[in-house]
Design a protein around this motif. Structure first.
Motif, mmCIF file in Angstrom:
data_model
loop_
_atom_site.group_PDB
_atom_site.id
_atom_site.type_symbol
_atom_site.label_atom_id
_atom_site.label_comp_id
_atom_site.label_asym_id
_atom_site.label_seq_id
_atom_site.Cartn_x
_atom_site.Cartn_y
_atom_site.Cartn_z
ATOM 1 N N VAL A 266 71.401 48.445 9.256
ATOM 2 C CA VAL A 266 72.535 48.322 9.654
ATOM 3 C C VAL A 266 72.941 47.306 11.303
ATOM 4 N N VAL A 267 74.081 46.652 10.790
ATOM 5 C CA VAL A 267 74.377 45.495 11.400
ATOM 6 C C VAL A 267 75.257 46.048 12.176
ATOM 7 N N SER A 268 74.603 45.674 13.555
ATOM 8 C CA SER A 268 75.706 45.915 14.858
ATOM 9 C C SER A 268 75.721 45.147 15.878
ATOM 10 N N ARG A 269 76.446 45.431 16.770
ATOM 11 C CA ARG A 269 76.897 45.083 18.790
ATOM 12 C C ARG A 269 75.075 45.424 18.578
ATOM 13 N N ALA A 270 74.882 45.532 20.170
ATOM 14 C CA ALA A 270 74.012 44.950 20.721
ATOM 15 C C ALA A 270 74.098 45.700 22.182
ATOM 16 N N GLY A 271 74.874 47.228 22.050
ATOM 17 C CA GLY A 271 75.228 47.428 23.507
ATOM 18 C C GLY A 271 74.582 48.906 23.537
ATOM 19 N N ALA A 284 66.461 50.224 9.938
ATOM 20 C CA ALA A 284 65.541 48.845 10.629
ATOM 21 C C ALA A 284 67.989 47.758 10.674
ATOM 22 N N THR A 285 67.439 47.497 11.598
ATOM 23 C CA THR A 285 69.038 46.860 11.994
ATOM 24 C C THR A 285 68.916 45.133 12.461
ATOM 25 N N VAL A 286 70.011 44.327 12.018
ATOM 26 C CA VAL A 286 70.307 43.194 12.421
ATOM 27 C C VAL A 286 71.129 43.396 13.859
ATOM 28 N N PHE A 287 70.603 42.983 14.889
ATOM 29 C CA PHE A 287 72.013 43.468 15.512
ATOM 30 C C PHE A 287 72.526 41.980 16.427
ATOM 31 N N VAL A 288 73.476 41.448 16.684
ATOM 32 C CA VAL A 288 74.503 40.336 16.565
ATOM 33 C C VAL A 288 75.006 40.814 17.905
ATOM 34 N N PRO A 289 74.808 40.537 19.272
ATOM 35 C CA PRO A 289 75.266 40.615 20.937
ATOM 36 C C PRO A 289 76.362 39.924 20.772
ATOM 37 N N TYR A 290 77.125 40.746 21.524
ATOM 38 C CA TYR A 290 78.828 40.057 21.957
ATOM 39 C C TYR A 290 78.335 39.287 23.275
ATOM 40 N N PRO A 291 78.546 38.256 23.124
ATOM 41 C CA PRO A 291 78.444 37.057 24.008
ATOM 42 C C PRO A 291 79.287 36.564 25.103
ATOM 43 N N PHE A 292 79.900 37.999 24.996
ATOM 44 C CA PHE A 292 80.958 37.737 26.052
ATOM 45 C C PHE A 292 80.200 38.257 27.077
ATOM 46 N N ALA A 293 79.702 39.394 26.983
ATOM 47 C CA ALA A 293 79.661 40.994 27.928
ATOM 48 C C ALA A 293 78.599 39.739 29.310
ATOM 49 N N ALA A 294 79.173 41.026 30.263
ATOM 50 C CA ALA A 294 78.445 41.219 31.310
ATOM 51 C C ALA A 294 77.059 40.118 31.865
ATOM 52 N N GLU A 295 76.420 39.121 31.985
ATOM 53 C CA GLU A 295 75.377 38.492 32.509
ATOM 54 C C GLU A 295 74.507 38.552 31.459
ATOM 55 N N ASP A 296 75.843 38.236 29.790
ATOM 56 C CA ASP A 296 75.030 38.133 28.451
ATOM 57 C C ASP A 296 73.990 39.176 27.819
ATOM 58 N N HIS A 297 74.066 40.660 28.745
ATOM 59 C CA HIS A 297 73.519 41.999 28.843
ATOM 60 C C HIS A 297 72.962 42.048 27.547
ATOM 61 N N GLN A 298 73.900 41.502 26.602
ATOM 62 C CA GLN A 298 74.179 42.387 24.785
ATOM 63 C C GLN A 298 72.938 41.667 24.174
#
Length: 365
Positions: A266-271, A284-298
């Protein structure tokens, strides 16, 4: 006497679906002998999703702080005051025994008023980096249910309970098999399959990277289930048309359990919700965090898994150049896939909804 609970918050699926899972668990534990009222923000998706789940909801006229255009925040103080007054009226009318905050715009005014009125409150913090509102509210909350360890740096340690994050029952109780799910999506049961999901609205950077890789998927004989979100759907549909047997493009997937079951990777955001679901389904996951989430929490969410060798991470800025190499290298490495699956499975808590519901009921006087 029937117990009364308010669940406040929303804004995104990551807040709404856990809130509904908690409400369902409360109904189950009490055999339906409970009155639950949701409070959300007007114009947000909870105003649609909560009634669909069978619950009443009231909307506050509240918005979040706009980081990209500070001039749009001029009316924010007035809307906050208005929502605080509305929250007080809701408390006076409904008279809850407990108020639960799940994060999102409506959570702060509702819990703030409840605390000032002496009504017990419980916070459900989904992320590994706590937001400002919950840090403020935690000082007077009775209990704080968290999804990650190490949250003592944000909250009073004595109030913290590590419950994990609630996952909707359609996933925790799913009987979907890999073969049946692949057939459902019109795919070959013998081929490796990747599921790409960037949240309910999609993720621009991920979508553009996948778009550029479509021919490579076909060349490598790998199948793709691609949830694009509404903004990118037509572009993706047109781009994938020549590869229709191997690439399935969907604007939004309601049967997420089948999409997960069909996938090898899976390729996913990291909410927080996405991570909780992926732990339960052991992918098995490749996370791509959303960089503009509050406090970069992703990024903080994803790193907590990376440190435990339970996932891979790519920065949003790296997706266009590195996703192809990372993804296809992983697909060829069966041992790494199995290691990631085993480690992420160890972080799952499929009964988080019930654990939180039990804590809520303990606060009823």
């Amino acid at each position: 006497m029937q117990r009364k609970v308010i669940i406040a918050g929303g804004g995104t699926g990551g807040h709404i679906f856990p809130a509904i899972a908690i409400a369902n668990a409360l109904k189950e534990i009490t055999n339906g002998d409970i009155d639950i009222l949701f409070v959300g923000a007007k114009g947000k998706m909870e105003m649609e999703k909560v009634p669909q789940a069978g619950y009443r909801i009231e909307g506050l006229e509240i918005v979040g702080f706009n980081r990209s255009n500070i001039f749009k925040n001029i009316l924010l103080p007035f809307k906050l005051i208005k929502s605080l007054l509305h929250a007080k009226r809701i408390l006076n009318t409904f008279q809850p025994d407990v108020v639960v905050g799940v994060g999102g715009f409506a959570s702060f005014p509702m819990l703030d008023r409840a605390q000032r009125n002496g009504i017990p409150t419980l916070i459900q913090e989904q992320n590994s980096f706590a937001g400002k509102s919950n840090k403020i509210l935690s000082q007077r909350a009775q209990k704080i249910c968290v999804g990650y360890d190490g949250m003592e740096k944000f909250f009073p340690a004595a109030k913290i309970l590590l419950t994990g994050n609630p996952v909707r029952s359609s996933i925790t109780q799913s009987s979907a098999t890999r073969n049946d799910s692949l057939i459902h999506f019109g795919l070959d049961t013998k081929k490796q399959t990747v599921f790409v999901v960037g949240g309910s609205l999609g993720a621009k950077s991920i979508n553009e990277a996948i778009h550029a890789m479509l021919a490579y998927f076909v060349e490598k004989d790998v199948q793709l289930i691609w949830q694009t979100g509404k903004p990118y759907f037509n572009t993706a549909k047109a781009a994938a048309a020549p590869y229709a047997t191997q690439v399935k493009v969907l604007e939004f997937i309601t049967n997420m359990d089948q999409a997960y079951a069909a996938a090898d990777v899976v390729v996913s955001r990291a909410g927080a919700l996405a991570i909780a679901e992926l732990c339960v389904v052991k992918k098995a996951t490749v996370f791509v965090p959303y960089p503009f989430a509050a406090e970069d929490h992703q990024t903080a969410n994803a790193m907590s898994l990376v440190h435990k060798k339970a996932a891979l991470l790519l920065k949003d800025s790296e997706v266009s150049t590195q996703l192809s190499t990372t993804l296809f290298s992983l697909l060829q490495n069966k041992a790494l896939i199995e290691q990631l699956e085993a480690n992420i499975a160890g972080l799952a808590n499929p009964h988080a909804d019930r654990a939180i519901a039990e804590e809520v009921l303990k606060l009823v006087r």
